[in-house]
Scaffold this active site. Sequence first.
Site, PDB file in Angstrom:
ATOM      1  N   ARG A   1       0.753  -1.219  -0.146  1.00  0.00           N
ATOM      2  CA  ARG A   1       0.025   0.104  -0.042  1.00  0.00           C
ATOM      3  C   ARG A   1       0.953   1.346   0.006  1.00  0.00           C
ATOM      4  O   ARG A   1       2.039   1.243   0.290  1.00  0.00           O
ATOM      5  CB  ARG A   1      -0.855   0.105   1.353  1.00  0.00           C
ATOM      6  CG  ARG A   1      -2.156  -0.922   1.252  1.00  0.00           C
ATOM      7  CD  ARG A   1      -3.032  -0.674   2.263  1.00  0.00           C
ATOM      8  NE  ARG A   1      -3.810   0.579   2.318  1.00  0.00           N
ATOM      9  CZ  ARG A   1      -3.580   1.470   3.561  1.00  0.00           C
ATOM     10  NH1 ARG A   1      -3.042   1.306   4.588  1.00  0.00           N
ATOM     11  NH2 ARG A   1      -4.391   2.700   3.254  1.00  0.00           N
TER      12      ARG A   1
ATOM     13  N   LYS B   1       3.957  -6.191  11.908  1.00  0.00           N
ATOM     14  CA  LYS B   1       3.129  -6.441  10.737  1.00  0.00           C
ATOM     15  C   LYS B   1       3.503  -7.990  10.402  1.00  0.00           C
ATOM     16  O   LYS B   1       4.799  -8.378  10.190  1.00  0.00           O
ATOM     17  CB  LYS B   1       3.581  -5.592   9.850  1.00  0.00           C
ATOM     18  CG  LYS B   1       2.847  -5.748   8.493  1.00  0.00           C
ATOM     19  CD  LYS B   1       2.388  -4.572   7.797  1.00  0.00           C
ATOM     20  CE  LYS B   1       1.724  -4.782   6.412  1.00  0.00           C
ATOM     21  NZ  LYS B   1       1.287  -3.785   5.754  1.00  0.00           N
TER      22      LYS B   1
ATOM     23  N   ARG C   1      -1.763   5.569  12.794  1.00  0.00           N
ATOM     24  CA  ARG C   1      -0.605   5.230  13.611  1.00  0.00           C
ATOM     25  C   ARG C   1      -1.014   5.369  15.022  1.00  0.00           C
ATOM     26  O   ARG C   1      -1.819   6.334  15.420  1.00  0.00           O
ATOM     27  CB  ARG C   1       0.818   5.930  13.608  1.00  0.00           C
ATOM     28  CG  ARG C   1       1.238   5.787  12.316  1.00  0.00           C
ATOM     29  CD  ARG C   1       2.864   6.127  12.173  1.00  0.00           C
ATOM     30  NE  ARG C   1       3.223   5.925  10.889  1.00  0.00           N
ATOM     31  CZ  ARG C   1       3.796   6.657  10.099  1.00  0.00           C
ATOM     32  NH1 ARG C   1       4.132   7.940  10.562  1.00  0.00           N
ATOM     33  NH2 ARG C   1       4.139   6.663   8.729  1.00  0.00           N
TER      34      ARG C   1
HETATM   35  C1  BTN Z   1       0.796  -3.537   2.201  1.00  0.00           C
HETATM   36  O1  BTN Z   1       1.109  -2.724   2.002  1.00  0.00           O
HETATM   37  O2  BTN Z   1       0.290  -4.097   3.618  1.00  0.00           O
HETATM   38  C2  BTN Z   1       0.054  -4.799   1.164  1.00  0.00           C
HETATM   39  C3  BTN Z   1       0.780  -5.703   0.871  1.00  0.00           C
HETATM   40  C4  BTN Z   1       0.352  -6.494  -0.193  1.00  0.00           C
HETATM   41  C5  BTN Z   1       1.595  -7.358  -0.825  1.00  0.00           C
HETATM   42  C6  BTN Z   1       0.794  -8.610  -1.532  1.00  0.00           C
HETATM   43  S1  BTN Z   1       2.037 -10.052  -1.948  1.00  0.00           S
HETATM   44  C7  BTN Z   1       1.065 -10.508  -2.921  1.00  0.00           C
HETATM   45  C8  BTN Z   1       0.171  -9.156  -3.936  1.00  0.00           C
HETATM   46  N1  BTN Z   1       1.285  -8.968  -4.993  1.00  0.00           N
HETATM   47  C9  BTN Z   1       1.642  -7.840  -4.760  1.00  0.00           C
HETATM   48  O3  BTN Z   1       2.525  -7.135  -5.405  1.00  0.00           O
HETATM   49  N2  BTN Z   1       1.245  -7.070  -3.623  1.00  0.00           N
HETATM   50  C10 BTN Z   1       0.546  -8.067  -3.021  1.00  0.00           C
END
Ligand code: BTN
Length: 333
Positions: free
Chosen positions: A131, A196, A330
């Site tokens: 994100r 996380k 946060r």
């Molecule tokens: C975040 O920032 O919390 C979201 C992370 C999402 C990661 C997943 S891994 C599978 C899918 N492919 C990606 O490129 N991103 C999501």
Amino acid sequence: MTDSNTNGHIVGLYPLIKLLSDGRFYSGEHLGEQLQISRAAVWKKIRKLESLGLPCHSVRGKGYRLENSIQLLDAARLAQIVDDELGEHNLEIDLRAQVDSTNDLALDAARGGQSSGYTCLAEQQLSGRGRLGRNWVSPFARNIYLSMLWRFPAGARSLEGLSLAIGVAVVRALEKSSLSGLALKWPNDVLLNGEKLAGILLEMHGDSSGQCSVVIGVGVNVDMPQSAGVAIAQPWTDLGRHLSNVDRNKIAGSLLAEIYRSVQMFSESGFLPHKSAWEKYDGFFGERVSILLGEKELIGRAAGISDRGEFCLDIDGELRHFGGGEISVRKCL
Ligand code: BTN
């Protein structure tokens, strides 16, 4: 398992990795026979494995072995787990060795006319997305990276709260392995004891007012090497630190089943049936928090979520709702 030709790292190496995955010694001759290549070619490939973060031992008279055994994802096992958990379903598993991003593959599948339930999993992502424009650290054969495609005929408005419902599905799947201390941070970060563990990235394709498709991308840290984890810009954890003998296939299979169940229910009944479950895991309720909206920062008390899945912030007795968009929450210290 299909090799993706993204930048050539994995192409041609995956069959060798599979043969060596149990960490036992195999002679160059045996490996050459299995792969139908010369012993010199085996040796060259073994050297390339190092660049993937898979160091090998080579011992005269014994052959080669991976320094550490690895557990690869297995499409047949995943399919079996999904069948056992779901019974009848339309989930289609596309397991890849290496891709840029599983979300990209699922978005391509959406453009190509694939149906709801198409799901791509990969052992490694070269450009995993998080994100807020962040990268998602995605080393080979350590974690879980998956993206499920779902079609929504009623457009973007019908998607409100979907990302929160998926957060609940991920927590439910992870709780099956007897983890405790899981919590959600709005909209859908999965935290374990405040660090996380998993992230969710929803991306849309199509017409926001009409027929649209959503790609539900989920990443779970299972056994993140410290050397890769240094690139993560927030406190993180992985399942390996909290559980012994983590079975990556079992976790991935449960995630697939729970996400499928959840998105199916969401497409029929929207967010409301998922709300109380999200509240149960709300890790920030009643805490003093700051929320960042671009450059702007607001401080107040986290007051749960609305019926539409918006974040509720109590600022000196005035309740404000924040939906979608790029906001980050946060805890204030
Ligand atoms: C975040 O920032 O919390 C979201 C992370 C999402 C990661 C997943 S891994 C599978 C899918 N492919 C990606 O490129 N991103 C999501």
